[in-house]
Design a protein around this motif. Structure first.
Motif, PDB file in Angstrom:
ATOM      1  N   VAL A   8      12.172  42.293  49.097  1.00 18.80           N
ATOM      2  CA  VAL A   8      12.221  42.464  47.644  1.00 18.80           C
ATOM      3  C   VAL A   8      11.324  41.412  46.995  1.00 18.80           C
ATOM      4  O   VAL A   8      11.455  40.218  47.277  1.00 18.80           O
ATOM      5  CB  VAL A   8      13.671  42.420  47.099  1.00 18.80           C
ATOM      6  CG1 VAL A   8      14.424  41.172  47.532  1.00 18.80           C
ATOM      7  CG2 VAL A   8      13.685  42.514  45.578  1.00 18.80           C
ATOM      8  N   VAL A   9      10.373  41.890  46.200  1.00 16.31           N
ATOM      9  CA  VAL A   9       9.467  40.959  45.511  1.00 16.31           C
ATOM     10  C   VAL A   9      10.099  40.574  44.176  1.00 16.31           C
ATOM     11  O   VAL A   9      10.457  41.437  43.372  1.00 16.31           O
ATOM     12  CB  VAL A   9       8.072  41.587  45.296  1.00 16.31           C
ATOM     13  CG1 VAL A   9       7.193  40.672  44.440  1.00 16.31           C
ATOM     14  CG2 VAL A   9       7.410  41.850  46.643  1.00 16.31           C
ATOM     15  N   LEU A  10      10.243  39.281  43.974  1.00  9.58           N
ATOM     16  CA  LEU A  10      10.819  38.735  42.740  1.00  9.58           C
ATOM     17  C   LEU A  10       9.773  37.830  42.097  1.00  9.58           C
ATOM     18  O   LEU A  10       9.009  37.172  42.815  1.00  9.58           O
ATOM     19  CB  LEU A  10      12.071  37.911  43.082  1.00  9.58           C
ATOM     20  CG  LEU A  10      13.166  38.662  43.858  1.00  9.58           C
ATOM     21  CD1 LEU A  10      14.155  37.678  44.471  1.00  9.58           C
ATOM     22  CD2 LEU A  10      13.884  39.657  42.944  1.00  9.58           C
ATOM     23  N   HIS A  11       9.737  37.802  40.792  1.00 12.89           N
ATOM     24  CA  HIS A  11       8.791  36.912  40.110  1.00 12.89           C
ATOM     25  C   HIS A  11       9.553  35.609  39.822  1.00 12.89           C
ATOM     26  O   HIS A  11      10.555  35.619  39.090  1.00 12.89           O
ATOM     27  CB  HIS A  11       8.288  37.536  38.808  1.00 12.89           C
ATOM     28  CG  HIS A  11       7.559  38.837  39.004  1.00 12.89           C
ATOM     29  ND1 HIS A  11       6.351  39.113  38.383  1.00 12.89           N
ATOM     30  CD2 HIS A  11       7.836  39.929  39.763  1.00 12.89           C
ATOM     31  CE1 HIS A  11       5.946  40.331  38.751  1.00 12.89           C
ATOM     32  NE2 HIS A  11       6.833  40.843  39.568  1.00 12.89           N
ATOM     33  N   GLY A  12       9.096  34.505  40.389  1.00 10.84           N
ATOM     34  CA  GLY A  12       9.840  33.242  40.310  1.00 10.84           C
ATOM     35  C   GLY A  12      10.083  32.776  38.890  1.00 10.84           C
ATOM     36  O   GLY A  12      11.116  32.190  38.571  1.00 10.84           O
ATOM     37  N   SER A  13       9.124  33.025  38.007  1.00  6.50           N
ATOM     38  CA  SER A  13       9.272  32.738  36.572  1.00  6.50           C
ATOM     39  C   SER A  13       8.153  33.484  35.867  1.00  6.50           C
ATOM     40  O   SER A  13       7.169  33.885  36.498  1.00  6.50           O
ATOM     41  CB  SER A  13       9.142  31.237  36.283  1.00  6.50           C
ATOM     42  OG  SER A  13       7.825  30.817  36.549  1.00  6.50           O
ATOM     43  N   CYS A  14       8.308  33.662  34.563  1.00 15.29           N
ATOM     44  CA  CYS A  14       7.241  34.244  33.745  1.00 15.29           C
ATOM     45  C   CYS A  14       6.816  35.611  34.283  1.00 15.29           C
ATOM     46  O   CYS A  14       5.650  35.831  34.631  1.00 15.29           O
ATOM     47  CB  CYS A  14       6.031  33.303  33.688  1.00 15.29           C
ATOM     48  SG  CYS A  14       6.435  31.626  33.211  1.00 15.29           S
ATOM     49  N   HIS A  15       7.775  36.513  34.356  1.00 15.46           N
ATOM     50  CA  HIS A  15       7.538  37.838  34.951  1.00 15.46           C
ATOM     51  C   HIS A  15       6.269  38.482  34.370  1.00 15.46           C
ATOM     52  O   HIS A  15       6.074  38.530  33.157  1.00 15.46           O
ATOM     53  CB  HIS A  15       8.757  38.730  34.684  1.00 15.46           C
ATOM     54  CG  HIS A  15       8.686  40.072  35.329  1.00 15.46           C
ATOM     55  ND1 HIS A  15       8.092  41.158  34.727  1.00 15.46           N
ATOM     56  CD2 HIS A  15       9.114  40.510  36.547  1.00 15.46           C
ATOM     57  CE1 HIS A  15       8.180  42.212  35.531  1.00 15.46           C
ATOM     58  NE2 HIS A  15       8.793  41.842  36.644  1.00 15.46           N
ATOM     59  N   ASN A  16       5.460  38.989  35.279  1.00 15.22           N
ATOM     60  CA  ASN A  16       4.206  39.658  34.933  1.00 15.22           C
ATOM     61  C   ASN A  16       4.391  41.151  35.191  1.00 15.22           C
ATOM     62  O   ASN A  16       4.599  41.530  36.345  1.00 15.22           O
ATOM     63  CB  ASN A  16       3.092  39.085  35.835  1.00 15.22           C
ATOM     64  CG  ASN A  16       1.739  39.698  35.578  1.00 15.22           C
ATOM     65  OD1 ASN A  16       1.575  40.541  34.719  1.00 15.22           O
ATOM     66  ND2 ASN A  16       0.738  39.272  36.358  1.00 15.22           N
ATOM     67  N   PRO A  17       4.403  42.032  34.212  1.00 15.12           N
ATOM     68  CA  PRO A  17       3.816  41.903  32.876  1.00 15.12           C
ATOM     69  C   PRO A  17       4.798  41.719  31.718  1.00 15.12           C
ATOM     70  O   PRO A  17       4.357  41.780  30.577  1.00 15.12           O
ATOM     71  CB  PRO A  17       3.151  43.282  32.698  1.00 15.12           C
ATOM     72  CG  PRO A  17       4.149  44.223  33.336  1.00 15.12           C
ATOM     73  CD  PRO A  17       4.715  43.454  34.520  1.00 15.12           C
ATOM     74  N   THR A  18       6.090  41.511  31.968  1.00 17.72           N
ATOM     75  CA  THR A  18       7.031  41.648  30.844  1.00 17.72           C
ATOM     76  C   THR A  18       7.359  40.347  30.123  1.00 17.72           C
ATOM     77  O   THR A  18       7.847  40.390  28.989  1.00 17.72           O
ATOM     78  CB  THR A  18       8.365  42.263  31.328  1.00 17.72           C
ATOM     79  OG1 THR A  18       9.007  41.310  32.198  1.00 17.72           O
ATOM     80  CG2 THR A  18       8.153  43.568  32.066  1.00 17.72           C
ATOM     81  N   GLY A  19       7.215  39.204  30.781  1.00 21.57           N
ATOM     82  CA  GLY A  19       7.666  37.946  30.179  1.00 21.57           C
ATOM     83  C   GLY A  19       9.177  37.811  30.168  1.00 21.57           C
ATOM     84  O   GLY A  19       9.722  36.867  29.595  1.00 21.57           O
ATOM     85  N   VAL A  20       9.878  38.750  30.811  1.00 15.76           N
ATOM     86  CA  VAL A  20      11.352  38.757  30.808  1.00 15.76           C
ATOM     87  C   VAL A  20      11.840  38.208  32.149  1.00 15.76           C
ATOM     88  O   VAL A  20      11.544  38.785  33.200  1.00 15.76           O
ATOM     89  CB  VAL A  20      11.878  40.203  30.611  1.00 15.76           C
ATOM     90  CG1 VAL A  20      13.388  40.256  30.763  1.00 15.76           C
ATOM     91  CG2 VAL A  20      11.444  40.741  29.254  1.00 15.76           C
ATOM     92  N   ASP A  21      12.576  37.097  32.108  1.00 16.94           N
ATOM     93  CA  ASP A  21      13.058  36.473  33.347  1.00 16.94           C
ATOM     94  C   ASP A  21      14.573  36.566  33.449  1.00 16.94           C
ATOM     95  O   ASP A  21      15.263  36.477  32.425  1.00 16.94           O
ATOM     96  CB  ASP A  21      12.687  34.981  33.362  1.00 16.94           C
ATOM     97  CG  ASP A  21      11.217  34.744  33.666  1.00 16.94           C
ATOM     98  OD1 ASP A  21      10.559  35.665  34.177  1.00 16.94           O
ATOM     99  OD2 ASP A  21      10.747  33.633  33.390  1.00 16.94           O
ATOM    100  N   PRO A  22      15.102  36.665  34.668  1.00 11.32           N
ATOM    101  CA  PRO A  22      16.548  36.538  34.839  1.00 11.32           C
ATOM    102  C   PRO A  22      16.981  35.113  34.459  1.00 11.32           C
ATOM    103  O   PRO A  22      16.215  34.174  34.664  1.00 11.32           O
ATOM    104  CB  PRO A  22      16.760  36.751  36.350  1.00 11.32           C
ATOM    105  CG  PRO A  22      15.489  37.352  36.865  1.00 11.32           C
ATOM    106  CD  PRO A  22      14.401  36.880  35.950  1.00 11.32           C
TER     107      PRO A  22
END
Ligand code: LMR
Length: 401
Positions: free
Chosen positions: A178-192
């Motif tokens: 599972v690929v997770l965006h560590g911070s600053c989700h690209n393209p949404t800018g929405v982080d858990p």
């Protein structure tokens, strides 16, 4: 033998870097580039960070030989990368269960990660957030993985739908990636948030998933250490996972291709063994990494004064991005544009996803010379006091129809 016939059928331009070329070729003076994720200052320039210039001078003065680096890269650099991922004295580092290889950028790290997993585990399914960075799809597919997606945003397109995300991941099969965006989700800018990261870690542990954390914007969200909270949560949950770091953005070293792949394993023996396979993935691809950018990053991270300067410079970029978010939301509100814009203010990193649809994005480019990616991904750093009114007017025009 002739070339394969498919090779003679030209491929479409890259959805991000292709736009950079189109922008360069656009003769209109009023054009605005909000497409490729590159930080620019108020004058529209991508500055070279002062800490980078100092480090580069030192590197050149030292006049080190240009012989090959080890396959896994510079030892000092590999150690330094871990100081960015983990709090000082973190057991993942002191135990030796986090092993790092230097890679050409974050994209290089992702491809090495995919090759390493396929090389050692056979066919794999990878789960990507919907939406995600467009290159993820083709990168994992061409490496030989089956790609599936998990939902990410709620119906407003402005917030995370954690239940939907976790629900879908609960259906993933053991061993899936599972690929997770560590911070600053690209393209949404929405982080858990941190509690959601704990839930993600629980699901990954329950389902025996292998996370790959794409970590390309460390420091552009809440801070260098704060943005690594995701990594700390996954490590604390006892998961094995991979981190793909990019230093293109936070060191503004885009063209130098500086990145790293870190394997976090249960213990040092497992991490060390895995690294021997990563070496094969690297050797069979580009042999060994380029030195210059990594020397600069290592020099900065290993000198406390220079590192402090760099942290201030990253904070400066972060604060410009935050200021731009606020100015953008204020301007959209003042112009009375239909839509929910306020959540964009508190999102993280360089990107905001406007959710315009491909047709409106195309109109923005064709009629107004305003360049965005996909369904309206805006590089917030690209907004300036000068171009903001024009961007908002163009948006008003396309939203009115
Ligand atoms: C982006 O998303 O615009 C950046 O990560 C640049 C790239 O390589 O696509």
């Amino acid at each position: 033998m002739p070339l394969p016939s498919r090779a003679l059928d030209p491929a479409p331009p890259d959805p991000i870097l292709g736009l950079a070329e189109a922008f360069r070729a656009d003769p209109r003076e009023s054009k605005v580039n909000l497409a490729v994720g590159v930080f620019v200052d108020e004058t529209g320039r991508t500055p070279v960070l002062p800490s980078v210039l100092t480090a580069e001078r030192r590197v050149l003065e030292a006049g080190a030989s240009r012989t090959y680096l080890p396959i896994e890269g510079r030892p000092g650099y590999r150690d330094a990368v871990r100081t960015l991922l983990f709090a000082p004295g973190h057991e993942a580092v002191t135990s030796g269960r986090a092993a790092t290889a230097q890679t050409p950028g974050g994209t290089g790290a992702l491809r090495v990660a995919a090759d390493f997993l396929l090389q050692t585990g056979g066919p794999r399914t990878v789960w990507l957030s919907q939406p995600t960075w467009p290159n993820h799809q083709q990168l994992f597919r061409l490496a030989g993985m089956a790609v599936r997606t998990y939902p990410y945003l709620d119906a407003t397109g402005r917030r995370l739908d954690a239940d939907a995300m976790l629900g879908e991941l609960r259906d993933a099969a053991p061993g899936d990636v599972v690929v997770l965006h560590g911070s600053c989700h690209n393209p949404t800018g929405v982080d858990p948030d941190v509690s959601t990261w704990h839930e993600i870690a629980e699901v990954a542990a329950e389902r025996s998933l292998l996370p790959i954390v794409d970590f390309a914007y460390q420091g552009f969200g809440d801070g260098i250490a704060d943005d690594a909270a995701s990594i700390g949560v996954l490590a604390g949950a006892g998961l094995e996972f991979l981190v793909c770091s990019s230093f293109s953005k936070n060191f503004a070293l885009y063209a130098e291709r500086v990145g790293a792949l870190t394997i976090v394993a249960q213990d040092a023996a497992r991490a060390d063994a895995a690294l021997t396979h990563v070496r094969i993935a690297i050797r069979s691809n580009y042999s060994n990494p380029p030195a210059h950018g990594a020397q600069i990053v290592e020099t900065i991270l290993c000198d406390p004064a220079l590192r402090a300067d760099w942290e201030v410079e990253v904070a400066g970029m972060r604060s410009r991005i935050r200021g731009n978010r606020g100015a953008f939301v204020d301007a959209l509100g003042a112009a009375g544009l239909p839509g929910e814009w306020e959540p964009l203010r508190g999102q993280r990193g360089m990107f905001a996803l406007l959710g315009l649809g491909a047709e409106r994005v195309e109109r923005l480019r064709r009629e107004f010379g305003v360049y965005m990616v996909g369904a309206g991904r805006v590089n917030v750093a690209g907004l300036t006091q000068e171009n903001l009114p024009r961007v908002v007017e163009s948006l008003a025009a396309v939203l009115a129809s």
